[in-house]
Design a protein around this motif. Structure first.
Motif, short mmCIF file in Angstrom:
data_model
loop_
_atom_site.label_atom_id
_atom_site.label_comp_id
_atom_site.label_asym_id
_atom_site.label_seq_id
_atom_site.Cartn_x
_atom_site.Cartn_y
_atom_site.Cartn_z
N ALA A 308 9.43 -41.73 -39.69
CA ALA A 308 8.63 -42.09 -40.86
C ALA A 308 7.86 -40.90 -41.42
CB ALA A 308 7.65 -43.21 -40.49
N LEU A 309 7.67 -39.86 -40.58
CA LEU A 309 6.95 -38.67 -41.02
C LEU A 309 7.87 -37.63 -41.64
CD1 LEU A 309 4.61 -38.13 -37.93
CD2 LEU A 309 4.26 -39.60 -39.92
N GLY A 310 9.17 -37.66 -41.29
CA GLY A 310 10.11 -36.68 -41.81
C GLY A 310 9.90 -35.28 -41.26
N LYS A 311 9.22 -35.13 -40.14
CA LYS A 311 8.92 -33.81 -39.59
C LYS A 311 9.99 -33.39 -38.57
CE LYS A 311 3.89 -33.94 -40.30
NZ LYS A 311 3.76 -32.70 -41.08
N GLN A 312 9.85 -33.83 -37.35
CA GLN A 312 10.84 -33.55 -36.31
C GLN A 312 11.53 -34.87 -35.99
OE1 GLN A 312 11.66 -30.63 -35.37
NE2 GLN A 312 9.93 -29.26 -35.17
N MET A 313 12.68 -35.09 -36.63
CA MET A 313 13.30 -36.41 -36.59
C MET A 313 14.23 -36.54 -35.39
SD MET A 313 13.77 -36.72 -40.72
CE MET A 313 14.39 -38.39 -40.80
N VAL A 343 8.28 -28.91 -30.29
CA VAL A 343 9.30 -29.96 -30.19
C VAL A 343 10.68 -29.31 -30.09
CG1 VAL A 343 10.40 -31.92 -31.33
CG2 VAL A 343 7.92 -31.61 -31.51
N PRO A 344 11.37 -29.48 -28.96
CA PRO A 344 12.72 -28.92 -28.86
C PRO A 344 13.72 -29.77 -29.62
CG PRO A 344 12.20 -30.13 -26.86
CD PRO A 344 10.97 -30.18 -27.73
N ARG A 345 14.83 -29.16 -30.01
CA ARG A 345 15.88 -29.91 -30.70
C ARG A 345 17.24 -29.49 -30.15
NH1 ARG A 345 13.80 -26.06 -34.17
NH2 ARG A 345 15.26 -24.52 -35.02
N ALA A 355 17.05 -25.40 -29.76
CA ALA A 355 16.01 -24.49 -30.23
C ALA A 355 14.64 -25.14 -30.06
CB ALA A 355 16.23 -24.12 -31.70
N VAL A 356 13.61 -24.29 -30.05
CA VAL A 356 12.24 -24.75 -30.02
C VAL A 356 11.37 -23.70 -30.69
CG1 VAL A 356 11.75 -23.74 -27.74
CG2 VAL A 356 10.39 -25.69 -28.56
N GLY A 357 10.34 -24.13 -31.40
CA GLY A 357 9.40 -23.20 -31.99
C GLY A 357 9.87 -22.55 -33.27
#
Length: 464
Positions: A308-313, A343-345, A355-357
């Motif tokens: 809902a925030l669209g940040k780190q989905m 937040v890692p992805r 990736a992270v950071g």
């Protein structure tokens, strides 16, 4: 009107708030008009990874000759893979639904909800008022404006999961996470796969070196066009789909034909469905709900988190945020901020990406940086695996050793990133625990330590 202490919109990571509220004795309401469990269980993380793991195995078998293994025949049962995936996701969703139905002090409203006044929503015939509201309304597929698309039965990441037969050929529009992962899946199973990317690079948000190596590796199985915009789509007399694209630099047009079309051009907010304007809830230009560092909206006692925030989905981010919003809603005296930088992805393509950071470019805007790069092939386990393509790139602050970012492409990237993520949130957030820690030899995790050993001043070639 029905009165509640807590109202949660969305049954994905929203269920963590529901569980905490019920456990602590609050009268709780849940609004969920779709399948219980949200995106992750039904159309996202879980089902997609059940497709991608077989794709990984098939692709690795194809490379087994590098280490002396010869496999004369490899094949996949598409129907079996899809049925296994659907059986698990349906089981999980039904199990969660049954649990919600019998939970005391919890009421599930199954019609879509929308605000009608402050702290009050309408769901079907029910008017629901709550003291605290938590919005985890998620996101949906963006459908681009392509001429003729409304006349085509195209796939999205939702509907692709319902396929009964394997397409002989597929066109995928979109070179982000979803498009890349499905290109890996379909091509690994033998579908002739073409990917169309509007940007000049696939995964344009990743480091340039990551995008370039993935393009090289994925192009072995997928035909990839970058810098091409989809203009028009139509069906021919044989029911094949023809997509017309245009190169954004040269303005030349090209036609692509396949049996199936998939749209994977990103995700947009579901928040508009709640009619947030009726209560003055702030949204950003993309329609996502805006929050402060404590995940509070501009309306007191209304919180938002997850997609809902669209940040780190990502599901793991939403789960973490759920813990933060519940803590902050129940502990006014010592609130906790959400740090989106740690937040890692992960992208489950082949090779994997994690990736992270910060990126190198982002980090250099604010810090004096050192960059370390280490290749998988330069480790003993890398040699044992047949020298796989891949590397680790780390960015640190020169003066303090603080880890600013890390980027990995290669086998088990989504596992290897965890050591770096943990270091970023521990102690001073510097890399000394990784450099000083004893790493098993020979194991892939040595490539992480090597990257930090190789720190130096670095000039990056930027993507255009």
């Amino acid at each position: 009107m029905e009165q509640f202490d807590v109202l949660v919109v969305g049954s994905g990571s929203g269920m963590l708030v529901v569980s905490a509220a019920v456990e602590q004795g609050f009268k709780t309401a849940l609004i969920e008009s779709n399948k219980m469990g949200g995106t992750c269980i039904n159309t996202g993380c879980v089902p997609s990874k059940m497709l991608l793991y077989p794709a990984d195995l098939l692709t690795s078998l194809g490379e087994a000759t590098k280490i002396g293994i010869k496999i004369d025949h490899k094949s996949a049962d598409f129907a079996d893979i899809m049925n296994r995936m659907r059986a698990l996701t349906q089981h999980d969703s039904k199990h969660l639904s049954a649990s919600v139905e019998i939970t005391p002090n919890l009421t599930w409203f199954k019609d879509p909800g929308e605000f009608i006044s402050d702290y009050t929503l309408q769901s079907g015939n029910h008017t629901i008022k709550a003291k605290k509201i938590f919005i985890a309304s998620g996101a949906q597929t963006i459908i681009p404006k392509i001429k003729g698309l409304q006349n085509i039965n195209y796939l999205t990441n939702d509907t692709a999961l319902q396929l009964q037969t394997q397409p002989k050929s597929i066109l995928i529009v979109g070179g982000g996470y979803i498009g890349i992962e499905y290109a890996h899946f379909f091509s690994a199973l033998g579908t002739q796969t073409t990917l169309i990317q509007r940007a000049k690079h696939i995964l344009p948000q990743e480091e340039p070196e990551i995008s370039e190596l993935l393009l090289k590796e994925l192009s072995k199985r997928v035909t990839i066009y970058t810098d091409y915009e989809a203009l028009e789509v139509k069906k021919d007399e044989n029911q094949n789909i023809t997509l017309t694209t245009q190169n954004q630099t040269t303005k030349t047009q090209k036609e692509h034909t396949a049996q199936t079309l998939m749209i994977a051009t990103g995700r947009s907010s579901n928040a508009y469905l709640l009619k947030p304007q009726k209560i003055g809830l702030n949204l950003n230009e993309q329609g996502f709900i805006t929050v402060n560092e404590y995940l509070e909206t501009n309306k007191e006692n209304i919180y938002a988190f997850g997609d809902a925030l669209g940040k780190q989905m990502f599901k793991h981010a939403a789960n973490y945020e759920a813990g933060i919003v519940w803590h902050n809603a129940t502990h006014d005296d010592h609130k906790v901020a959400m740090d989106f930088n740690v937040v890692p992805r992960g992208i489950f393509t082949y090779p994997q990406i994690a990736a992270v950071g910060l990126s190198e470019q982002q980090a250099k805007q604010y810090y004096n940086t050192l960059v370390g790069i280490a290749a998988y092939r330069d480790t003993a386990m890398g040699a044992a695996m047949g020298f796989p393509e891949g590397f680790v790139k780390v960015i640190v602050e020169k003066e303090t050793g603080k880890i600013l970012g890390a980027h990995i492409i290669g086998p088990e990237a989504t596992v290897l990133i965890q050591e770096i993520t943990n270091a970023m949130v521990s102690g001073n957030g510097d890399y000394s625990p990784i450099a000083q820690g004893m790493h098993i030899h020979p194991a892939l995790n040595e490539v992480i330590q090597n990257a930090f050993i190789n720190l130096h001043q670095h000039t990056q070639t930027q993507q255009q």
